[in-house]
Design a protein around this motif. Structure first.
Motif: not given
Length: 474
Positions: A233-250
């Motif tokens: 569950v924690t990794m799935a949470d982090k995967l969503q943060w990962f996508k969110y951060i990648v998209r927003n930094v771009a």
């Protein structure tokens, strides 16, 4: 830590960061983050008990309009400072429940993932499953698309696209990776090194540990940032943060990041290799004295994945575009075999010389368009089914599958060639997902129906630009 203590810590965290707003994020059925925000003065203990109401009928694949009311409740352990809003903001990931019965919602992906972890413990086989996804993505400098009754098109561009080697850029300085030629070059050929570094630093500032970042194989801006493994569950949470951060930094660098599996033909697509292992009482159950230093538990786990892979990919490769990546010739693992080190096999056993704790498997078929909660849960349930039934994966495939003779290649089963085939495989084979009420018939039926009605049927009836090229003068 008790829930009450976690709530107090979360409120304290918000105050320490001078939060003006609180953002409440949650995952919809298909795998997209949704959110709503409240002023920070509304963050109190009652919010964590009472939740916040919203319209579940306005979200894809969820409630009918006559039963639309739903409730979202922030998980206090998920609080993070959100680096992107203008006003200081803390974010929580929320769980979804019925506002009347207070029961967790069956179609909340995070609920499915939590039940998968609970089922694992109930079996007595292990107490922890670790997951480590490698979500690849493209970074584009321009993206345009439209679909109308009389016209449709897409156009992407990248400063490092091989197709721009002859463009008049005044000046064109070259340094553009060729098709399939983008793996690991140094700058200036790697034009996104600084962008990825900014993404990596932002991830770490948000408490997500980064292992590595690098350019990937495809031209046109394909990248990878590896983050450290964690529980399901924690990794799935982090995967969503990962996508969110990648998209927003771009985005703040005037670029667009996409996790679409196959945005361009003729070059490698983006996969999401998923590493996983089972642990009990602090011991890695995948370490042993069998093939490649693995245990019998690990081999049976592999056998479960291979047996159920046609059904799994309906969840781990959930778009019609996913199957444009799953074709021979572009390093996509379409053949259901396992091997040590061999990257052409669907299941690979990475090297872990002298380190029993690093023994793990890597399922290479999934892609980053998936809903991580559902995909990780499905992989775990398939592997556990293999362990519970004592399945044997057979002999490993230590040859290059891509270059096998046709008669030998035909003996190795393949993943489905389309989303429609994958959904049929899921309809035919999902009993392993129902154990422990992890997935429910409602979830399986809802997933299949939504995908068929909203993705397969529309792609069937829309002509494409390629079809005009092939058939207009035919």
């Amino acid at each position: 830590m008790s829930r009450k203590a976690a709530i107090k810590d979360a409120i304290k965290f918000a105050k320490e960061h001078n939060a003006r707003m609180v953002d409440l994020k949650f995952m919809d059925f298909l795998g997209t983050w949704q959110h709503t925000s409240i002023p920070a003065h509304r963050l109190d203990e009652g919010l964590f008990e009472e939740g916040l109401g919203f319209d579940g009928s306005s979200l894809r694949g969820w409630q009918p309009i006559q039963a639309s009311d739903m409730s979202l409740t922030p998980d206090p352990t998920t609080v993070r400072f959100d680096p992107f809003p203008t006003l200081p903001t803390v974010s929580f990931i929320c769980d979804i429940s019925d506002p009347i019965t207070k029961q967790p919602y069956s179609r909340d992906p995070r609920n499915v993932a939590r039940k998968a972890e609970a089922y694992l413990k109930s079996t007595g086989i292990a107490d922890t499953a670790y997951f480590g996804p490698e979500a690849e993505f493209f970074v584009f400098d321009d993206i345009r698309f439209d679909v109308k009754p009389h016209a449709s098109f897409y156009a992407v561009d990248s400063v490092e696209g091989a197709w721009n080697s002859g463009r008049d850029e005044r000046p064109n300085l070259g340094y553009k990776p060729q098709l399939k030629g983008g793996y690991f070059p140094v700058p200036p050929l790697d034009r996104h090194n600084d962008l990825r570094a900014e993404m990596a630093v932002t991830l770490e500032e948000c408490g997500i540990e980064v292992d590595v970042h690098h350019h990937e194989v495809a031209s046109g801006g394909q990248c990878e940032i590896g983050i450290r493994f964690d529980t399901l569950v924690t990794m799935a949470d982090k995967l969503q943060w990962f996508k969110y951060i990648v998209r927003n930094v771009a985005h703040r660098n005037n670029k667009a990041a996409t996790f679409m599996p196959k945005p361009m033909p003729g070059d490698n697509g983006s996969g999401m290799h998923v590493h996983c292992s089972l642990w009990k009482d602090g011991q890695n159950l995948f370490a042993g004295d069998k093939y490649a230093g693995m245990s019998q538990t690990a081999l049976s786990f592999i056998a479960g994945i291979v047996e159920h892979a046609p059904a799994i990919v309906a969840i781990s490769n959930p778009t019609t575009n996913s199957y444009k990546r799953l074709v021979p010739g572009f390093e996509a693992p379409v053949k259901l075999a396992y091997s040590s080190r061999n990257r052409s096999a669907a299941v690979r056993i990475p090297i872990a010389v002298g380190n029993a704790n690093a023994r793990r498997i890597e399922f290479r078929t999934p892609d980053p368009s998936c809903n991580g909660y559902l995909a990780f849960a499905a992989i775990l349930m398939a592997g556990l089914d293999g362990v519970e039934r004592g399945l044997d994966p057979g002999a490993p495939m230590d040859k290059d599958i891509y270059n096998l003779p046709p008669e030998e290649l035909a003996q190795i089963p393949s993943v489905p060639a389309s989303l429609e085939e994958a959904l049929q495989a899921l309809a035919d084979d999902h009993e392993f997902l129902l154990k422990g009420d992890v997935f429910t018939e409602d979830v399986i039926e809802g997933w299949i129906d939504y995908k068929f009605d909203n993705e397969i049927v529309p792609t069937r009836i829309h002509p494409t630009p390629l079809e005009y090229k092939l058939y207009f003068n035919g």
